[in-house]
Design a protein around this motif. Structure first.
Motif, PDB file in Angstrom:
ATOM      1  N   ASP A 164      -0.374  -3.233  -6.373  1.00 52.65           N
ATOM      2  CA  ASP A 164      -0.340  -2.435  -5.143  1.00 52.65           C
ATOM      3  C   ASP A 164      -1.467  -1.404  -5.186  1.00 52.65           C
ATOM      4  O   ASP A 164      -1.842  -0.914  -6.252  1.00 52.65           O
ATOM      5  N   ILE A 166       7.445  -0.339  -5.738  1.00 56.86           N
ATOM      6  CA  ILE A 166       6.040  -0.322  -6.136  1.00 56.86           C
ATOM      7  C   ILE A 166       5.827  -1.342  -7.249  1.00 56.86           C
ATOM      8  O   ILE A 166       6.540  -1.352  -8.250  1.00 56.86           O
ATOM      9  N   VAL A 208      -3.092   2.342  -3.869  1.00 53.44           N
ATOM     10  CA  VAL A 208      -2.585   3.690  -3.619  1.00 53.44           C
ATOM     11  C   VAL A 208      -3.701   4.571  -3.078  1.00 53.44           C
ATOM     12  O   VAL A 208      -4.794   4.621  -3.658  1.00 53.44           O
ATOM     13  N   TYR A 230       0.845  -1.186   0.000  1.00 54.19           N
ATOM     14  CA  TYR A 230       0.000   0.000   0.000  1.00 54.19           C
ATOM     15  C   TYR A 230       0.881   1.237   0.000  1.00 54.19           C
ATOM     16  O   TYR A 230       1.945   1.256   0.621  1.00 54.19           O
ATOM     17  N   TRP A 231       0.384   2.290  -0.669  1.00 50.44           N
ATOM     18  CA  TRP A 231       1.142   3.520  -0.833  1.00 50.44           C
ATOM     19  C   TRP A 231       0.227   4.719  -0.701  1.00 50.44           C
ATOM     20  O   TRP A 231      -0.990   4.599  -0.844  1.00 50.44           O
ATOM     21  N   MET A 241      11.617   4.505  -4.195  1.00 51.79           N
ATOM     22  CA  MET A 241      10.472   3.662  -3.831  1.00 51.79           C
ATOM     23  C   MET A 241       9.680   3.297  -5.081  1.00 51.79           C
ATOM     24  O   MET A 241       9.292   2.142  -5.269  1.00 51.79           O
ATOM     25  N   ILE A 281       5.562  10.423  -2.311  1.00 52.40           N
ATOM     26  CA  ILE A 281       5.182   9.007  -2.300  1.00 52.40           C
ATOM     27  C   ILE A 281       5.668   8.429  -0.987  1.00 52.40           C
ATOM     28  O   ILE A 281       6.813   8.661  -0.591  1.00 52.40           O
ATOM     29  N   TRP A 300      -3.465   1.333   6.449  1.00 51.85           N
ATOM     30  CA  TRP A 300      -4.460   1.288   5.370  1.00 51.85           C
ATOM     31  C   TRP A 300      -5.842   0.958   5.937  1.00 51.85           C
ATOM     32  O   TRP A 300      -6.826   1.637   5.642  1.00 51.85           O
ATOM     33  N   PHE A 345       0.131   8.519  -2.518  1.00 51.17           N
ATOM     34  CA  PHE A 345       0.683   9.433  -3.517  1.00 51.17           C
ATOM     35  C   PHE A 345       0.057  10.801  -3.290  1.00 51.17           C
ATOM     36  O   PHE A 345      -1.171  10.935  -3.326  1.00 51.17           O
ATOM     37  N   PRO A 349       5.197   4.812   1.793  1.00 57.08           N
ATOM     38  CA  PRO A 349       4.552   3.523   2.063  1.00 57.08           C
ATOM     39  C   PRO A 349       3.482   3.672   3.137  1.00 57.08           C
ATOM     40  O   PRO A 349       3.557   4.557   3.993  1.00 57.08           O
TER      41      PRO A 349
END
Length: 155
Positions: A46, A42, A48, A3-4, A37, A135, A143, A6, A137
């Motif tokens: 994944d 990524i 976002v 999970y990210w 990253m 960006i 999350w 942005f 993590p």
């Protein structure tokens, strides 16, 4: 799957822009840590969080999914682009991008003030003072805590 988060300025590119386009490259990252990253970690599949920043209403605005792993950011090669970098070449690219796909808007914007109040996010760079990465993590626990807060009508 990872999970990210942005960050984007919605005047330039928003979750509504992505919803209209369905898919988009995520170009213009010009920070080496964020670039690394994107380039190294990524992966396709994944998820976002799209975070609106530098605007009146900052916060998580939607969710996207990575559909193409990193490849050279061709805008770095274009002298007419805001993202042009004369030190980046096709043979030795300095900057990379990924492609993402719209999943959904959040039920409501989840403001930074609400994110800062979620105990599970205490170690998340986003809620720490001075975090400038575009960006970052997001742990699975973070999350889940964010998505749980989205469901909470007390936002």
């Amino acid at each position: 799957m990872a999970y990210w988060l942005f960050k984007t300025e919605p005047d330039t590119f928003s979750i509504d822009t992505l919803r209209t386009q369905i898919t988009s490259c995520w170009e213009g990252v010009r920070n080496y840590q964020a670039r690394n990253m994107m380039r190294d970690l990524i992966k396709v599949g994944d998820f976002v969080l799209i975070y609106h920043s530098s605007c009146k209403h900052v916060g998580v605005a939607g969710i996207a999914k990575v559909i193409k792993e990193s490849y050279p950011d061709h805008f770095a090669f274009d002298p007419d682009s805001d993202y042009f970098d004369p030190k980046s070449t096709i043979d030795n690219p300095r900057w990379f991008m990924v492609d993402i796909e719209f999943v959904r808007k959040t039920e409501r914007l989840i403001p930074l003030s609400v994110l800062k109040a979620i105990p599970e996010l205490v170690n998340m760079p986003l809620v720490k003072r001075g975090s400038r990465l575009s960006i970052m993590p997001v742990s699975e626990q973070e999350w889940q805590a964010i998505l749980e807060k989205e469901k909470n009508a007390l936002l």
